[in-house]
Scaffold this motif. Structure first.
Motif, mmCIF file in Angstrom:
data_model
loop_
_atom_site.group_PDB
_atom_site.id
_atom_site.type_symbol
_atom_site.label_atom_id
_atom_site.label_comp_id
_atom_site.label_asym_id
_atom_site.label_seq_id
_atom_site.Cartn_x
_atom_site.Cartn_y
_atom_site.Cartn_z
ATOM 1 N N GLU A 177 0.816 -1.215 0.000
ATOM 2 C CA GLU A 177 0.000 0.000 0.000
ATOM 3 C C GLU A 177 0.845 1.258 0.000
ATOM 4 N N ASP A 178 2.168 1.107 0.161
ATOM 5 C CA ASP A 178 3.033 2.289 0.258
ATOM 6 C C ASP A 178 4.322 2.016 -0.509
ATOM 7 N N ASP A 179 5.434 2.626 -0.088
ATOM 8 C CA ASP A 179 6.678 2.508 -0.833
ATOM 9 C C ASP A 179 7.535 1.313 -0.432
ATOM 10 N N SER A 180 7.122 0.566 0.566
ATOM 11 C CA SER A 180 7.901 -0.599 0.996
ATOM 12 C C SER A 180 7.074 -1.857 0.800
ATOM 13 N N GLY A 181 7.662 -2.864 0.138
ATOM 14 C CA GLY A 181 6.944 -4.096 -0.154
ATOM 15 C C GLY A 181 6.424 -4.760 1.100
ATOM 16 N N ARG A 182 5.205 -5.234 1.056
ATOM 17 C CA ARG A 182 4.575 -5.798 2.245
ATOM 18 C C ARG A 182 4.749 -7.304 2.307
ATOM 19 N N VAL A 183 4.889 -7.814 3.523
ATOM 20 C CA VAL A 183 4.917 -9.244 3.793
ATOM 21 C C VAL A 183 3.803 -9.548 4.794
ATOM 22 N N TRP A 184 2.992 -10.552 4.475
ATOM 23 C CA TRP A 184 1.904 -10.953 5.372
ATOM 24 C C TRP A 184 2.359 -12.143 6.220
ATOM 25 N N GLU A 185 2.136 -12.066 7.517
ATOM 26 C CA GLU A 185 2.484 -13.155 8.410
ATOM 27 C C GLU A 185 1.245 -14.008 8.695
ATOM 28 N N HIS A 186 1.473 -15.298 8.916
ATOM 29 C CA HIS A 186 0.384 -16.205 9.274
ATOM 30 C C HIS A 186 0.952 -17.306 10.175
ATOM 31 N N ASP A 187 0.067 -18.074 10.783
ATOM 32 C CA ASP A 187 0.507 -19.097 11.744
ATOM 33 C C ASP A 187 0.573 -20.496 11.133
ATOM 34 N N ALA A 188 0.531 -20.569 9.789
ATOM 35 C CA ALA A 188 0.655 -21.835 9.061
ATOM 36 C C ALA A 188 -0.554 -22.749 9.225
ATOM 37 N N THR A 189 -1.637 -22.239 9.802
ATOM 38 C CA THR A 189 -2.883 -23.004 9.839
ATOM 39 C C THR A 189 -3.748 -22.584 8.656
ATOM 40 N N SER A 190 -4.751 -23.385 8.336
ATOM 41 C CA SER A 190 -5.656 -23.027 7.244
ATOM 42 C C SER A 190 -6.329 -21.686 7.510
ATOM 43 N N ALA A 191 -6.782 -21.493 8.747
ATOM 44 C CA ALA A 191 -7.448 -20.230 9.091
ATOM 45 C C ALA A 191 -6.476 -19.060 8.991
ATOM 46 N N GLY A 192 -5.253 -19.283 9.450
ATOM 47 C CA GLY A 192 -4.258 -18.209 9.405
ATOM 48 C C GLY A 192 -3.877 -17.834 7.984
ATOM 49 N N MET A 193 -3.704 -18.840 7.129
ATOM 50 C CA MET A 193 -3.362 -18.560 5.737
ATOM 51 C C MET A 193 -4.539 -17.933 5.002
ATOM 52 N N ASP A 194 -5.753 -18.375 5.322
ATOM 53 C CA ASP A 194 -6.934 -17.759 4.723
ATOM 54 C C ASP A 194 -7.006 -16.275 5.084
ATOM 55 N N SER A 195 -6.762 -15.963 6.333
ATOM 56 C CA SER A 195 -6.832 -14.573 6.778
ATOM 57 C C SER A 195 -5.787 -13.710 6.073
ATOM 58 N N ALA A 196 -4.553 -14.219 5.976
ATOM 59 C CA ALA A 196 -3.489 -13.470 5.314
ATOM 60 C C ALA A 196 -3.796 -13.278 3.835
ATOM 61 N N MET A 197 -4.253 -14.335 3.181
ATOM 62 C CA MET A 197 -4.517 -14.247 1.748
ATOM 63 C C MET A 197 -5.739 -13.386 1.463
ATOM 64 N N ARG A 198 -6.723 -13.424 2.333
ATOM 65 C CA ARG A 198 -7.899 -12.575 2.162
ATOM 66 C C ARG A 198 -7.492 -11.100 2.189
ATOM 67 N N ASP A 199 -6.618 -10.761 3.121
ATOM 68 C CA ASP A 199 -6.161 -9.373 3.215
ATOM 69 C C ASP A 199 -5.281 -9.008 2.024
#
Length: 211
Positions: free
Chosen positions: A91-113
């Motif tokens: 969203e800005d000038d620095s590339g973003r990295v999404w963190e997740h807890d390696a669970t299906s719910a966690g990866m779904d949340s990160a990918m949804r965002d």
């Protein structure tokens, strides 16, 4: 007994892929491509070897130029690192990295965002490179000299690289005077070690011969 780690692919298919398909991208796994006018557009989902993180890489490469490895660009197999213009979704000038807890719910949340950010900022990145109004077609020398728009952020932060790419494109298009200007600008700052140094010299010489 150890459990096989869950993969990102189901989350990609659930949240990001529908947006990409709607935008004309095709592919499977984690890399998706489309042809727009005379450029390849690419989206790649990057996982990290130590897990728990993901990023989305965006890239554009002109069909009329060799890829970064020096070969003909393949619309079906070109990789992100072979493209001239690259951006990490953010969203800005620095590339973003999404963190997740390696669970299906966690990866779904990160990918949804991440998919929501693609819907706004990712599309905005690609909009610069679309159709006859693509910046690759319309970016003139005066705009280059005042650094507007700032294409260097997509080319390793190098204005020499931007000028080199535009000189080659203008030559292919038969816009010799513009090719000459961009080649001269690149040579003003390039060192002989620059990968395209000799090609820039040839473009400049050819342009003078055609005048």
């Amino acid at each position: 007994m150890s459990r096989t780690p869950l993969r990102l692919d189901p989350s990609i298919r659930k949240y990001l892929l529908p947006l990409l398909k709607n935008d004309g991208f095709a592919g499977s796994g984690r890399t998706f491509r489309r042809i727009d006018h005379d450029a390849i557009h690419l989206v790649n989902v990057q996982g990290f070897s130590y897990g728990g993180r993901l990023a989305i890489n965006l890239a554009v490469h002109p069909l009329d130029l060799p890829d970064m490895a020096g070969g003909p660009p393949s619309p079906k197999t070109i990789a992100e690192h072979q493209c001239e213009f690259r951006e990490r979704l953010t969203e800005d000038d620095s590339g973003r990295v999404w963190e997740h807890d390696a669970t299906s719910a966690g990866m779904d949340s990160a990918m949804r965002d991440a998919a929501a950010v693609y819907a706004t900022h990712g599309r905005r990145f690609f909009d610069q490179f679309r159709g006859a109004s693509s910046v690759l077609k319309t970016f003139d020398f005066d705009s280059f000299m005042v650094r507007e728009p700032d294409l260097s952020r997509y080319c390793f932060g190098s204005w020499v690289r931007v000028a080199y790419v535009l000189a080659r494109l203008r030559l292919v298009e038969g816009r010799i005077e513009e090719a000459k200007k961009f080649a001269h600008a690149a040579l003003a700052d390039a060192t002989p070690q620059f990968a395209g140094f000799e090609e820039l010299q040839r473009i400049t010489n050819l342009a003078w011969q055609v005048d």
